[in-house]
Scaffold this motif. Structure first.
Motif, PDB file in Angstrom:
ATOM      1  N   MET A   1      11.424 -11.550   5.133  1.00  0.00           N
ATOM      2  CA  MET A   1      10.618 -10.986   6.202  1.00  0.00           C
ATOM      3  C   MET A   1       9.562 -10.013   5.690  1.00  0.00           C
ATOM      4  SD  MET A   1      11.477 -12.495   8.907  1.00  0.00           S
ATOM      5  CE  MET A   1      12.803 -13.405   9.668  1.00  0.00           C
ATOM      6  N   TYR A   2       9.746  -9.503   4.469  1.00  0.00           N
ATOM      7  CA  TYR A   2       8.806  -8.527   3.948  1.00  0.00           C
ATOM      8  C   TYR A   2       7.829  -9.114   2.934  1.00  0.00           C
ATOM      9  CZ  TYR A   2      11.649  -5.034   6.291  1.00  0.00           C
ATOM     10  OH  TYR A   2      12.303  -4.303   7.254  1.00  0.00           O
ATOM     11  N   ILE A   3       7.958 -10.402   2.617  1.00  0.00           N
ATOM     12  CA  ILE A   3       7.024 -11.021   1.671  1.00  0.00           C
ATOM     13  C   ILE A   3       5.588 -11.002   2.203  1.00  0.00           C
ATOM     14  CG2 ILE A   3       6.403 -13.165   0.487  1.00  0.00           C
ATOM     15  CD1 ILE A   3       9.350 -13.750   0.125  1.00  0.00           C
ATOM     16  N   PRO A   4       5.329 -11.312   3.504  1.00  0.00           N
ATOM     17  CA  PRO A   4       3.947 -11.205   3.997  1.00  0.00           C
ATOM     18  C   PRO A   4       3.363  -9.810   3.854  1.00  0.00           C
ATOM     19  CG  PRO A   4       5.265 -12.506   5.522  1.00  0.00           C
ATOM     20  CD  PRO A   4       6.220 -11.918   4.520  1.00  0.00           C
ATOM     21  N   PHE A   5       4.204  -8.769   3.932  1.00  0.00           N
ATOM     22  CA  PHE A   5       3.713  -7.403   3.726  1.00  0.00           C
ATOM     23  C   PHE A   5       3.188  -7.234   2.303  1.00  0.00           C
ATOM     24  CE2 PHE A   5       4.213  -5.765   7.652  1.00  0.00           C
ATOM     25  CZ  PHE A   5       4.502  -4.414   7.770  1.00  0.00           C
ATOM     26  N   PHE A   6       3.882  -7.842   1.343  1.00  0.00           N
ATOM     27  CA  PHE A   6       3.433  -7.742  -0.045  1.00  0.00           C
ATOM     28  C   PHE A   6       2.107  -8.490  -0.225  1.00  0.00           C
ATOM     29  CE2 PHE A   6       3.071  -8.783  -4.475  1.00  0.00           C
ATOM     30  CZ  PHE A   6       3.575  -7.673  -5.142  1.00  0.00           C
ATOM     31  N   ILE A   7       2.043  -9.694   0.320  1.00  0.00           N
ATOM     32  CA  ILE A   7       0.853 -10.520   0.136  1.00  0.00           C
ATOM     33  C   ILE A   7      -0.373  -9.858   0.764  1.00  0.00           C
ATOM     34  CG2 ILE A   7      -0.192 -12.758   0.654  1.00  0.00           C
ATOM     35  CD1 ILE A   7       2.688 -13.924   0.660  1.00  0.00           C
ATOM     36  N   GLN A   8      -0.220  -9.357   1.983  1.00  0.00           N
ATOM     37  CA  GLN A   8      -1.361  -8.779   2.693  1.00  0.00           C
ATOM     38  C   GLN A   8      -1.599  -7.319   2.332  1.00  0.00           C
ATOM     39  OE1 GLN A   8      -1.496  -9.864   6.991  1.00  0.00           O
ATOM     40  NE2 GLN A   8       0.222 -11.230   6.542  1.00  0.00           N
ATOM     41  N   GLY A   9      -0.540  -6.543   2.220  1.00  0.00           N
ATOM     42  CA  GLY A   9      -0.697  -5.113   2.010  1.00  0.00           C
ATOM     43  C   GLY A   9      -0.838  -4.682   0.572  1.00  0.00           C
ATOM     44  N   VAL A  10      -0.206  -5.414  -0.354  1.00  0.00           N
ATOM     45  CA  VAL A  10      -0.209  -4.991  -1.759  1.00  0.00           C
ATOM     46  C   VAL A  10      -1.290  -5.701  -2.560  1.00  0.00           C
ATOM     47  CG1 VAL A  10       1.163  -4.793  -3.870  1.00  0.00           C
ATOM     48  CG2 VAL A  10       2.242  -4.433  -1.639  1.00  0.00           C
ATOM     49  N   ILE A  11      -1.345  -7.037  -2.475  1.00  0.00           N
ATOM     50  CA  ILE A  11      -2.370  -7.741  -3.256  1.00  0.00           C
ATOM     51  C   ILE A  11      -3.601  -8.067  -2.418  1.00  0.00           C
ATOM     52  CG2 ILE A  11      -0.667  -8.663  -4.859  1.00  0.00           C
ATOM     53  CD1 ILE A  11      -0.833 -11.335  -3.509  1.00  0.00           C
ATOM     54  N   GLY A  12      -3.601  -7.626  -1.139  1.00  0.00           N
ATOM     55  CA  GLY A  12      -4.815  -7.627  -0.342  1.00  0.00           C
ATOM     56  C   GLY A  12      -5.336  -8.971   0.116  1.00  0.00           C
ATOM     57  N   ARG A  13      -4.458  -9.934   0.376  1.00  0.00           N
ATOM     58  CA  ARG A  13      -4.898 -11.230   0.885  1.00  0.00           C
ATOM     59  C   ARG A  13      -4.934 -11.218   2.415  1.00  0.00           C
ATOM     60  NH1 ARG A  13      -5.391 -15.343  -2.853  1.00  0.00           N
ATOM     61  NH2 ARG A  13      -5.411 -14.413  -4.939  1.00  0.00           N
ATOM     62  N   SER A  14      -5.685 -12.152   2.991  1.00  0.00           N
ATOM     63  CA  SER A  14      -5.797 -12.251   4.444  1.00  0.00           C
ATOM     64  C   SER A  14      -4.524 -12.853   5.033  1.00  0.00           C
ATOM     65  CB  SER A  14      -6.997 -13.117   4.824  1.00  0.00           C
ATOM     66  OG  SER A  14      -6.760 -14.465   4.445  1.00  0.00           O
ATOM     67  N   ALA A  15      -4.417 -12.773   6.370  1.00  0.00           N
ATOM     68  CA  ALA A  15      -3.256 -13.359   7.036  1.00  0.00           C
ATOM     69  C   ALA A  15      -3.207 -14.873   6.836  1.00  0.00           C
ATOM     70  CB  ALA A  15      -3.295 -13.024   8.534  1.00  0.00           C
ATOM     71  N   THR A  16      -4.388 -15.510   6.851  1.00  0.00           N
ATOM     72  CA  THR A  16      -4.432 -16.953   6.613  1.00  0.00           C
ATOM     73  C   THR A  16      -3.952 -17.287   5.208  1.00  0.00           C
ATOM     74  OG1 THR A  16      -6.294 -17.192   8.138  1.00  0.00           O
ATOM     75  CG2 THR A  16      -5.905 -19.001   6.609  1.00  0.00           C
ATOM     76  N   SER A  17      -4.430 -16.538   4.215  1.00  0.00           N
ATOM     77  CA  SER A  17      -3.985 -16.741   2.826  1.00  0.00           C
ATOM     78  C   SER A  17      -2.493 -16.503   2.696  1.00  0.00           C
ATOM     79  CB  SER A  17      -4.754 -15.813   1.885  1.00  0.00           C
ATOM     80  OG  SER A  17      -6.120 -16.115   1.870  1.00  0.00           O
ATOM     81  N   SER A  18      -1.990 -15.525   3.443  1.00  0.00           N
ATOM     82  CA  SER A  18      -0.558 -15.236   3.403  1.00  0.00           C
ATOM     83  C   SER A  18       0.247 -16.452   3.843  1.00  0.00           C
ATOM     84  CB  SER A  18      -0.245 -14.044   4.315  1.00  0.00           C
ATOM     85  OG  SER A  18       1.134 -13.784   4.357  1.00  0.00           O
ATOM     86  N   GLY A  19      -0.220 -17.115   4.914  1.00  0.00           N
ATOM     87  CA  GLY A  19       0.469 -18.321   5.370  1.00  0.00           C
ATOM     88  C   GLY A  19       0.451 -19.419   4.335  1.00  0.00           C
TER      89      GLY A  19
ATOM     90  N   SER B   1       2.244   2.223  -3.671  1.00  0.00           N
ATOM     91  CA  SER B   1       3.454   2.747  -3.032  1.00  0.00           C
ATOM     92  C   SER B   1       4.168   1.673  -2.230  1.00  0.00           C
ATOM     93  CB  SER B   1       3.091   3.931  -2.127  1.00  0.00           C
ATOM     94  OG  SER B   1       2.509   4.974  -2.869  1.00  0.00           O
ATOM     95  N   LEU B   2       3.407   0.868  -1.483  1.00  0.00           N
ATOM     96  CA  LEU B   2       4.003  -0.221  -0.711  1.00  0.00           C
ATOM     97  C   LEU B   2       4.622  -1.257  -1.640  1.00  0.00           C
ATOM     98  CD1 LEU B   2       4.507  -1.506   2.055  1.00  0.00           C
ATOM     99  CD2 LEU B   2       2.244  -2.570   1.901  1.00  0.00           C
ATOM    100  N   GLY B   3       3.932  -1.576  -2.737  1.00  0.00           N
ATOM    101  CA  GLY B   3       4.480  -2.524  -3.704  1.00  0.00           C
ATOM    102  C   GLY B   3       5.761  -2.017  -4.336  1.00  0.00           C
ATOM    103  N   TYR B   4       5.776  -0.739  -4.691  1.00  0.00           N
ATOM    104  CA  TYR B   4       6.972  -0.115  -5.261  1.00  0.00           C
ATOM    105  C   TYR B   4       8.145  -0.199  -4.289  1.00  0.00           C
ATOM    106  CZ  TYR B   4      10.053   3.721  -6.720  1.00  0.00           C
ATOM    107  OH  TYR B   4      11.145   4.483  -7.070  1.00  0.00           O
ATOM    108  N   ALA B   5       7.864   0.077  -3.011  1.00  0.00           N
ATOM    109  CA  ALA B   5       8.917   0.025  -2.001  1.00  0.00           C
ATOM    110  C   ALA B   5       9.463  -1.390  -1.828  1.00  0.00           C
ATOM    111  CB  ALA B   5       8.370   0.543  -0.672  1.00  0.00           C
ATOM    112  N   LEU B   6       8.565  -2.375  -1.800  1.00  0.00           N
ATOM    113  CA  LEU B   6       8.980  -3.760  -1.556  1.00  0.00           C
ATOM    114  C   LEU B   6       9.731  -4.360  -2.738  1.00  0.00           C
ATOM    115  CD1 LEU B   6       5.798  -5.065   0.280  1.00  0.00           C
ATOM    116  CD2 LEU B   6       8.056  -4.719   1.282  1.00  0.00           C
ATOM    117  N   THR B   7       9.332  -4.054  -3.946  1.00  0.00           N
ATOM    118  CA  THR B   7      10.046  -4.616  -5.100  1.00  0.00           C
ATOM    119  C   THR B   7      11.476  -4.085  -5.172  1.00  0.00           C
ATOM    120  OG1 THR B   7       9.005  -2.907  -6.493  1.00  0.00           O
ATOM    121  CG2 THR B   7       7.989  -5.087  -6.467  1.00  0.00           C
ATOM    122  N   GLY B   8      11.686  -2.869  -4.699  1.00  0.00           N
ATOM    123  CA  GLY B   8      13.053  -2.360  -4.601  1.00  0.00           C
ATOM    124  C   GLY B   8      13.879  -3.154  -3.605  1.00  0.00           C
ATOM    125  N   VAL B   9      13.235  -3.551  -2.508  1.00  0.00           N
ATOM    126  CA  VAL B   9      13.894  -4.379  -1.503  1.00  0.00           C
ATOM    127  C   VAL B   9      14.307  -5.719  -2.103  1.00  0.00           C
ATOM    128  CG1 VAL B   9      13.451  -5.716   0.589  1.00  0.00           C
ATOM    129  CG2 VAL B   9      12.799  -3.303   0.494  1.00  0.00           C
TER     130      VAL B   9
END
Length: 532
Positions: free
Chosen positions: A284-302, A484-492
């Motif tokens: 459930m948190y992978i889209p957060f990494f794709i969009q929030g950490v590496i900066g891809r669009s929602a379409t790219s995330s899909g 910071s978001l990437g650090y948090a997600l990789t711990g997850v």
């Protein structure tokens, strides 16, 4: 229904898969769209609740309908599920805030639990355990295909149209599924002498709800040692004790306790719980990494998520064929869990510099492992109990998997928030000192928080207001938030990998009993005795 004509069975299965497709599409389309929805509605602190409330509601209805469908048949409940899910989807599209969205997601969850539980039980009604492998695999593929098209379409909608259409676009599928089930699915008469266990249902619900609320709020809204959390856990324990006392005396218990004396039943449910916690907690948190950490669009995330679901479809279909052909399933589950854990462990090494290719490869591993192992444990549970307990046994598999997923999302969300807060506090000292000398700049950056990373247009709008001389400070702040978001997600992801590895170890202790070629009276009891 096992002795219906083969053609009629195929038509019924098409109707069942149409209902599953409708529910699955409405679930999977939300994942990649939700970051943008949150960016518009606000309320990132409630992010996990959008998923938690769905799984909470579906967990309750799934287990309650299990026994009811054993008494009254599957048809009325799958029809009710489709109707309730459709209403929830319609209203979710009209949401004006996160609280409204969460409420309507709960309504979706009530319908979703009815659909999923009765759909998988209906397969067990139609086919013998040996034949179910093929059909369970195909049903997994239906969900997988929905997972391919749902996220991609969800991302496209929020990038190019109004996000409300995320919840409306598949409503015609609900109408079609309802008509197919209504016309094709056979009705059955109520079993004589069976009564509804209202008291057991009530206290099962009052056990599940406070338990999941405690896990959802602990560490984020309240401290683990707070009176609120301790009170919720205490309420869950008291309700559980009362539930056990009621079920021991109930004539027709909602969850027969004697089933837990069956080692295959108990261990399969435990592994299902663990898989739910690991899978939902990370995926459930992978889209957060794709969009929030590496900066891809929602379409790219899909599109980046698509290989995970395609690999899951392939593995599920091939795995189901393998089970039906050989009658073996344990090695498949062990291999799948190991591959899945490896993929999640690989996710924990990603950071802001990771490429989309790395994310895709890790997602393929997770999808492959998931497709191989996920359908197995419903099959083992159905194979280990008598046919008259099919509904409640299948519902228990749904319950433990959903509870695991709810606990996983809640715990992972708490971990993500805590790690992100610590990292921001540590990394923000240098830019914070510069901002302290420029109160005007602080006012312009008041909307700069992790949730804005999921909305490129809003982020660009904030940046456009920043004077040229402060652009380097702005870029450092954005980089700090992404890091910071990437650090948090990789711990997850690391914790999720450890959880799935626990399921991998437990599967070695699962006794592989032969898959029955029929479900005639008497054979279920014989198999159950072998499993104990």
């Amino acid at each position: 229904m096992e002795h219906l004509e083969h053609k009629r069975k195929i038509m019924i299965m098409l109707a069942i898969m149409a209902a599953m497709l409708f529910a699955a599409l409405n679930q999977t389309i939300v994942g990649t769209a939700l970051p943008r929805i949150i960016a518009e509605l606000g309320g990132i602190e409630y992010f996990s609740w959008v998923f938690t409330i769905f799984m909470l509601a579906s967990s309750i209805t799934a287990v309650l309908v299990g026994k009811l469908s054993d008494i009254y048949g599957r048809k009325p409940f799958i029809l009710t599920g489709i109707a309730v899910f459709s209403v929830g989807s319609l209203m979710a599209g009209f949401s004006n805030g996160m609280i409204e969205l969460i409420i309507y997601r709960g309504v979706q969850g009530l319908g979703g639990g009815l659909i999923m539980s009765t759909a998988f039980t209906a397969v067990a009604d139609l086919f013998s355990p040996r034949e179910r492998g093929r059909w369970q695999g195909l049903m997994g593929s239906v969900f997988g295909l929905a997972s391919v098209f749902g996220p991609t379409l969800g991302g496209w909608i929020v990038d190019n149209a109004d996000w409300h259409w995320v919840f409306w676009v598949f409503l015609p599928f609900g109408v079609l599924a309802f008509i197919l089930i209504l016309t094709l699915f056979p009705s059955v008469e109520k079993k004589p002498g069976e009564k509804v266990d209202y008291s057991g249902s009530l206290f099962l619900t009052t056990t599940i709800v406070p338990l999941l609320l405690a896990f959802s709020w602990a560490g984020s809204k309240y401290d683990w040692s707070s009176s609120q959390i301790i009170g919720l856990f205490a309420a869950a324990v008291v309700s559980l004790i009362i539930f056990i006392l009621i079920e021991r005396k109930a004539k027709s218990p909602v969850l027969p306790l004697h089933l837990f004396k069956n080692n295959v039943f108990t261990l399969s449910n435990l592994i299902g719980f663990i898989m739910g916690a690991g899978m939902f907690g990370a995926a459930m948190y992978i889209p957060f990494f794709i969009q929030g950490v590496i900066g891809r669009s929602a379409t790219s995330s899909g599109l980046i998520m698509m290989p995970m679901t395609l690999s899951m479809v392939a593995a599920s279909t091939l795995g189901g064929q393998f089970i039906t052909k050989t009658g073996k399933y344990k090695a498949l589950a062990i291999t799948g869990l190991l591959i899945m854990a490896g993929g999640m462990f690989s996710l924990s090494f990603m950071d802001v510099n990771s490429s989309a290719t790395v994310v895709i490869l890790n997602n393929i591993l997770i999808g492959t492992g998931l497709g191989m192992s996920f359908p197995v444990f419903t099959l083992t549970i159905q194979n280990a109990v008598d046919h008259r307990y099919l509904g409640v046994a299948t519902a228990s598999a749904q319950l433990f998997r959903q509870i695991g997923g709810t606990v996983g999302v809640a715990v992972m969300g708490t971990i993500m928030n805590l790690r992100m807060s610590d990292k921001i506090a540590e990394a923000g000292k240098e830019p914070g000192a510069q901002l302290a000398q420029n109160p005007q700049l602080v006012a312009q950056l008041k909307d700069l928080d992790p949730q804005v990373l999921m909305d490129p247009a809003r982020l660009a709008s904030i940046q456009a207001k920043i004077p040229a001389e402060f652009q380097p400070v702005f870029e450092r702040l954005v980089g700090m938030l992404r890091d910071s978001l990437g650090y948090a997600l990789t711990g997850v992801y690391w914790i999720a990998a450890f959880i799935v590895l626990t399921g991998f170890v437990l599967t070695f202790f699962l006794k592989e009993i032969p898959l029955r070629q029929s479900q005639k009276p008497g054979q279920g009891d014989e198999t159950k005795e072998k499993a104990i």
